[in-house]
Enzyme design. Structure first.
Site, mmCIF file in Angstrom:
data_model
loop_
_atom_site.group_PDB
_atom_site.id
_atom_site.type_symbol
_atom_site.label_atom_id
_atom_site.label_comp_id
_atom_site.label_asym_id
_atom_site.label_seq_id
_atom_site.Cartn_x
_atom_site.Cartn_y
_atom_site.Cartn_z
ATOM 1 N N ALA A 138 0.857 -1.188 0.000
ATOM 2 C CA ALA A 138 0.000 0.000 0.000
ATOM 3 C C ALA A 138 0.890 1.234 0.000
ATOM 4 C CB ALA A 138 -0.895 0.004 1.238
ATOM 5 N N LYS A 139 0.323 2.374 -0.236
ATOM 6 C CA LYS A 139 1.052 3.640 -0.097
ATOM 7 C C LYS A 139 0.017 4.752 -0.071
ATOM 8 C CE LYS A 139 5.551 4.776 -0.223
ATOM 9 N NZ LYS A 139 6.717 3.944 0.046
ATOM 10 N N GLY A 140 0.368 5.863 0.550
ATOM 11 C CA GLY A 140 -0.592 6.967 0.581
ATOM 12 C C GLY A 140 0.070 8.220 1.058
#
Ligand code: NAD
Length: 513
Positions: A179-181
């Site tokens: 994931a990344k954000g």
């Protein structure tokens, strides 16, 4: 007569499509199950949302001569020295209690600050920021990936970085997905109180989407352990069993459940890979030379560890400038110049007095053994790769080499330790932090580094064996399951390892996760 529309220009591939090139190459090579390929081709979820926050009142400098003249008779205002926070652009932000004990002399919204000059008062106002969380894949475990605060982020970039986390967690063999954000914001344009408010609000919006067994954020560009502390506080606020939730973020301060060795882990992992590269040639990094792009968490720690192993740092480029010293740069002294010097607000190597100041592009011309890009993506383009005068590129940053750069490096015989193994130390120690939180334990730095060294080096060896097609089972690694009967470059080899490990979950557990 109707004129025919001009032929449509061929669509340029998005950065996500470009980044997935190596995925498709490796998937073709191993004949990846078609459905697994579909599962991995696009992220599971792409969250975009908005975060509002009230910006405080600011004082921006008056620069126009006519205006300065107009207020020449304005007497000085008195504010408590710690009532204002300076920003990089020369303005000041009012802190919450700035006006307590203040004596303000204001005309038309203009004040004169003692010893500083004239400033326009810009009243505080709410502002909206675009925020993201991309959850790419969770076949191997909860989503895992950093939070980036930067002005140049986009959905496409977060998709690239989230997918990269899926590959990296598989390569590091930690039980997570990808994931990344983050938030589209220049964190340096906000005061610390505004950044706190923005972070709390971001987590308020994010909370339904994440959790210690669902999705676990960590620091990335523009965020650090203190931001992780705020995210933890907001996530656990009011929860009855909040101590059981400590593993919702990693990269925390060691006093609140962070792991020893986490801050240095990415640089340490990079150094272990480089050590292994030398060991493979029957030698060590002692006496070797390197250049570095980025002197942040990854770059400065890698530099400190490598010089501790006897390597010599010749040049550094960062967002502020580039320095060069043919006799070698004293890394500890440079760290003190960048990080322990309050006057160095940009935390840059620029202006370091014990080295020459050179242009950014001159960095690539410095003759050395290792080039370590540890800043942002896309820096080693084809033309840059043509210039490099090194034997090895060890990718500290995520995606620093473009596909064209890759082709040029290969053609020129420059070796590569690709990002997904070279900077996997961070996520590996994040996993150790997460286990320690689950078990309410605290391991020593020696224990953490011992495990990290074993994990990084054995996975590095598996990738090297895939690349050379030399399947082996030794006391420390087993590459027999992963070699594919032909030689491939290191980046493809790393992807082969990731895809085979992910595919196993779909094959053995089925498709319902
Ligand atoms: P950081 O914010 O601590 O440091 C970034 C460095 O890059 C700074 O020195 C900055 O001046 C420099 N920089 C920024 N823009 C630049 C430009 N245009 N040209 C030259 N230099 C520039 O970030 P970090 O945590 O060290 O991360 C660096 C890279 O490593 C990123 O690509 C990040 O995704 C990757 N990474 C970080 C970790 C981690 O644990 N911190 C883990 C894996 C990968």
């Amino acid at each position: 007569m109707t004129s025919r529309p001009p032929p449509a220009e061929p669509k340029r591939p998005t950065i996500y499509q470009e980044a997935m090139e190596v995925f498709h190459r490796a998937a073709d090579l191993i004949g990846l199950d078609r459905r697994v390929r579909m599962e991995l081709e696009e992220p599971d979820y792409e969250h975009i949302f908005y975060v509002t926050v009230k910006l405080h009142t600011r004082l921006t400098p008056l620069t126009q001569a006519a205006e300065v003249q107009k207020y020449s008779d304005l007497t000085e205002s008195e504010l408590l020295p710690d009532g204002l926070e300076p920003l990089l652009d020369g303005s000041f932000v009012f802190k919450r209690r700035a006006l307590i004990g203040a004596r303000l002399q204001m005309r038309d919204g203009v004040v004169r600050l003692k010893g500083k000059g004239l400033y326009k008062v810009v009243p505080g106002r709410p502002e909206r920021f675009k925020a993201y969380r991309v959850q790419h894949n969770q076949a191997r475990g909860p989503y895992k990936g950093g939070i980036r605060y930067h002005q140049d982020v986009s959905l496409d970039l977060f998709k690239v970085l989230a997918a990269e986390m899926t590959w990296k967690t598989a390569i590091a063999d930690v039980p997570f997905g990808g994931a990344k954000g983050g938030i589209k914001v220049d964190p340096k344009s906000l005061s610390s109180e505004e950044l706190e408010a923005l972070t709390l609000r971001y987590m308020y919006r994010l909370k339904p989407l994440i959790g210690p067994t669902l999705d676990i954020p960590a620091p990335d560009v523009g965020t650090d352990a203190s931001i992780m502390g705020l995210l933890l506080r907001q996530f656990t606020d009011g929860e009855r069993e909040r101590h059981a939730l400590r593993g919702v973020v990693t990269g925390k301060d060691t006093r609140i459940g962070g792991s020893e060795g986490r801050v240095r882990a990415t640089g340490q992992g990079l150094a272990y890979c480089i050590q292994e590269w030398f060991a493979d040639r029957g030698t060590t990094p002692a006496g070797s030379t390197f250049v570095l792009q980025g002197f942040g968490n990854v770059g400065s720690n890698a530099a400190e560890i490598l010089t501790g192993l006897g390597a010599k740092l010749l040049a550094v480029n960062d967002a502020g400038g580039t320095i060069y010293s043919p006799g070698g740069i004293d890394v500890l002294d440079l760290i003190a110049y960048v990080y322990d010097n309050p006057a160095n607000m940009r935390k840059t190597v620029a202006g370091y007095p014990k080295a020459q100041q050179i242009g950014k592009s001159d960095l690539w011309d410095v003759e050395c053994d290792i080039c370590i890009p540890a800043a942002l993506g896309g820096e080693i383009t084809g033309p840059v790769a043509e210039r490099l005068k090194c034997k090895l590129v060890a990718e500290g940053a995520n995606g620093p080499t473009t596909s064209e750069g890759d082709r040029v490096l290969e053609k020129r015989g420059i070796e590569m330790i690709p990002d997904i193994i070279a900077n996997a130390g961070g996520v590996t120690v994040s996993y150790y932090e997460w286990i320690q939180n689950k078990r309410m334990e605290h391991w020593s730095e020696t224990e953490v580094n011992g495990r990290l060294e074993q994990a990084i080096k054995s996975n590095y060896r598996i990738i090297r064996d895939i690349s050379r097609n030399t399947p082996r089972r030794t006391a420390t690694h087993n590459s027999t399951r992963y070699c594919i009967d032909k030689e491939v470059d290191m980046r493809t080899a790393a992807m082969v390892l990731a895809l085979k490990r992910i595919e196993a979950h779909y094959q053995l557990e089925g498709f319902s996760q």
